[in-house]
Design a protein around this motif. Structure first.
Motif, PDB file in Angstrom:
ATOM      1  N   ALA A 346       0.827  -1.220   0.000  1.00 14.57           N
ATOM      2  CA  ALA A 346       0.000   0.000   0.000  1.00 14.57           C
ATOM      3  C   ALA A 346       0.854   1.260   0.000  1.00 14.57           C
ATOM      4  N   LEU A 347       2.121   1.165   0.440  1.00 15.65           N
ATOM      5  CA  LEU A 347       3.001   2.337   0.440  1.00 15.65           C
ATOM      6  C   LEU A 347       3.220   2.867  -0.975  1.00 15.65           C
ATOM      7  N   ALA A 348       3.097   1.996  -1.986  1.00 14.45           N
ATOM      8  CA  ALA A 348       3.294   2.430  -3.370  1.00 14.45           C
ATOM      9  C   ALA A 348       2.239   3.436  -3.806  1.00 14.45           C
ATOM     10  N   LEU A 349       1.111   3.474  -3.104  1.00 14.90           N
ATOM     11  CA  LEU A 349       0.037   4.405  -3.476  1.00 14.90           C
ATOM     12  C   LEU A 349       0.346   5.836  -3.053  1.00 14.90           C
ATOM     13  N   ILE A 350       1.226   6.012  -2.065  1.00 16.23           N
ATOM     14  CA  ILE A 350       1.468   7.353  -1.534  1.00 16.23           C
ATOM     15  C   ILE A 350       2.063   8.283  -2.584  1.00 16.23           C
ATOM     16  N   PRO A 351       3.160   7.902  -3.304  1.00 18.69           N
ATOM     17  CA  PRO A 351       3.669   8.811  -4.342  1.00 18.69           C
ATOM     18  C   PRO A 351       2.660   9.032  -5.463  1.00 18.69           C
ATOM     19  N   ALA A 352       1.858   7.996  -5.788  1.00 15.54           N
ATOM     20  CA  ALA A 352       0.888   8.135  -6.878  1.00 15.54           C
ATOM     21  C   ALA A 352      -0.210   9.127  -6.514  1.00 15.54           C
ATOM     22  N   PHE A 353      -0.784   8.986  -5.311  1.00 15.40           N
ATOM     23  CA  PHE A 353      -1.861   9.885  -4.904  1.00 15.40           C
ATOM     24  C   PHE A 353      -1.343  11.275  -4.532  1.00 15.40           C
ATOM     25  N   GLY A 354      -0.058  11.339  -4.170  1.00 16.59           N
ATOM     26  CA  GLY A 354       0.514  12.643  -3.839  1.00 16.59           C
ATOM     27  C   GLY A 354       1.032  13.409  -5.034  1.00 16.59           C
ATOM     28  N   LEU A 355       0.825  12.872  -6.229  1.00 17.66           N
ATOM     29  CA  LEU A 355       1.364  13.486  -7.448  1.00 17.66           C
ATOM     30  C   LEU A 355       0.950  14.944  -7.634  1.00 17.66           C
ATOM     31  N   PRO A 356      -0.327  15.323  -7.422  1.00 18.99           N
ATOM     32  CA  PRO A 356      -0.712  16.727  -7.666  1.00 18.99           C
ATOM     33  C   PRO A 356      -0.013  17.733  -6.748  1.00 18.99           C
ATOM     34  N   TRP A 357       0.461  17.300  -5.576  1.00 13.15           N
ATOM     35  CA  TRP A 357       1.060  18.222  -4.614  1.00 13.15           C
ATOM     36  C   TRP A 357       2.587  18.254  -4.688  1.00 13.15           C
ATOM     37  N   LEU A 358       3.163  17.504  -5.626  1.00 14.61           N
ATOM     38  CA  LEU A 358       4.618  17.462  -5.747  1.00 14.61           C
ATOM     39  C   LEU A 358       5.107  18.602  -6.625  1.00 14.61           C
ATOM     40  N   PRO A 359       6.383  18.997  -6.478  1.00  9.40           N
ATOM     41  CA  PRO A 359       6.952  19.997  -7.385  1.00  9.40           C
ATOM     42  C   PRO A 359       6.929  19.496  -8.827  1.00  9.40           C
TER      43      PRO A 359
END
Length: 429
Positions: A346-359
């Motif tokens: 499930a940790l793999a979902l964090i970068p994917a769902f956090g994509l809009p808030w990344l630089p």
């Protein structure tokens, strides 16, 4: 202070070295002592006698395996010469190097995802978690202790991904020519790496319009060359020579004009990557003990390259059989989650769902990883069109090892982001 042109820091290299040593130690301790099941015997015999392995021949793997046999000429098993150990050890080396590349990538990308100043310890944790999750996943571990081709495919896939990430990194010199050559060479390692073509084009698109225009032209001409050779070239040597001659003429034509010179170079490098396939007829001509398909003849060469001994591909059609494809997706999801302990997947979902808030530059990196995951999971699944019985599940699970590497990478990045969030909250409190 590191220079802008350095992709990996000292911390990244140290993390990779630790990952390689840990993975190699475990792989070596659990290494198969001699010949095992599956294709082990055929592959080892082909390597030991410089013959032709199972289709599509695997020329680079065979030459590398022969090199390892020469490096360990005195290996034995119960007093008998044992070249199998050297080939098994090559799989362990390539598997551990794949883990090292994964650790470097995770450590490097963590610096883009975590807010500055980036704690080096968190970057190292992300790298080691990614590498060790992948190293000790059941399928990867199983292929890293026997004579098989999948660790070389995985290592080369991660090398291609590293070069692509280097290409799109701001402040780094372009590596379009290197990317083109490595992609062509990858097809001499495994035809599955053809699925990397969209990732190569996406990386070019993220660099500039000029880069995508030139790379897309070169790749499309290269794919057209391959399609023409497989469709008409194998019928007769004359047609194959005509198609190759036409493609080389286009290389020279593009080289005349300054605006298209880079297209010429990239197309030439793509073609140069296929040169190892010349090994097949040369090896077959001396009639080695393992001589699959008699590749010294025209029909035999194409039989090997086209994987004639296997049934023809019958890709899945998600639009006409949505329920069948849904079951295949569920099968892949179960296979992927079985590679990682507990809820770590499930940790793999964090970068994917956090994509809009990344630089913006971080979104490019994660976007490229997600696109690669799509190509090496969904696209490969459509091409494999697996029958969901025990035998097919066992055989086809190795085709998804590159996607497991990407999931491990995303898991490490997700853990790094999670630890950074907890650390920030505690410091504020």
């Amino acid at each position: 202070m590191e220079t802008p042109t350095r992709l990996f820091s000292a911390c990244d290299w140290k993390t990779a070295a630790i990952a390689v040593l840990l993975a190699l130690s475990v792989f070596t301790v659990t290494l198969a002592p001699t010949v095992t099941l599956e294709y082990s015997g055929a592959l080892i015999t082909a390597a030991n006698h410089l013959g032709v392995a199972r289709p599509p021949g695997y020329p680079l793997w065979t030459l590398m395996a022969k090199g390892f046999i020469c490096l360990f000429p005195h290996s034995s098993y119960h007093g008998h010469p044992n070249p199998a150990w050297a080939v098994n050890f090559m799989s362990a080396v390539l598997g551990s190097l794949s883990c090292g590349l994964l650790a470097m990538l995770a450590s490097r990308l963590s610096r883009e995802l975590l807010p500055p100043p980036m704690p080096p310890a968190l970057c190292a944790v992300a790298g080691l978690v990614s590498a060790l999750l992948f190293a000790f996943s059941p399928v990867m571990w199983s292929q890293s202790v026997i004579a098989e081709t999948h660790t070389l495919t995985t290592f080369f896939f991660l090398l291609l991904l590293t070069v692509s990430l280097h290409w799109i990194s701001p402040g780094h010199p372009p590596v379009a020519n290197l990317s083109a050559f490595l992609f062509g060479l990858g097809l001499s390692i495994s035809p599955m790496l053809l699925a990397y073509a969209p990732i190569l084009l996406l990386a070019a698109a993220l660099v500039s319009r000029r880069a995508i225009a030139h790379m897309a032209t070169a790749v499309l001409l290269f794919l057209g060359f391959l399609a023409a050779e497989f469709r008409w070239g194998r019928i007769h040597p004359f047609y194959a020579s005509l198609i190759l001659g036409t493609t080389l003429f286009l290389v020279l034509l593009f080289a005349i004009f300054r605006a298209t010179r880079s297209v010429s170079i990239q197309l030439a490098l793509l073609l140069a990557g296929l040169i190892p396939y010349l090994y097949l007829p040369l090896a077959s001509a001396h009639n080695p003990p393992m001589n699959m398909g008699q590749a010294c003849t025209w029909a035999g060469f194409w039989h090997v390259v086209c994987r004639g001994q296997y049934e023809a591909m019958n890709p899945a059609n998600p639009w006409t059989e949505p329920l069948v494809f849904a079951r295949q997706l569920l099968w892949y999801a179960r296979l992927a989650t079985a590679q990682f302990p507990g809820p770590l997947a499930a940790l793999a979902l964090i970068p994917a769902f956090g994509l809009p808030w990344l630089p913006n530059h971080a979104r490019k990196f994660i976007g490229l990883l997600l696109a690669a995951l799509f190509c090496f999971s969904i696209v490969v699944l459509v091409g494999a069109n697996p029958h969901l019985d025990i035998q097919n599940s066992f055989i086809l699970r190795v085709d998804f090892i590159p996607s497991f590497a990407l999931l491990s990478l995303l898991c490490g990045l997700g853990l790094g982001m999670l630890l950074c969030a907890f650390s920030s909250k505690r410091n504020v409190a």
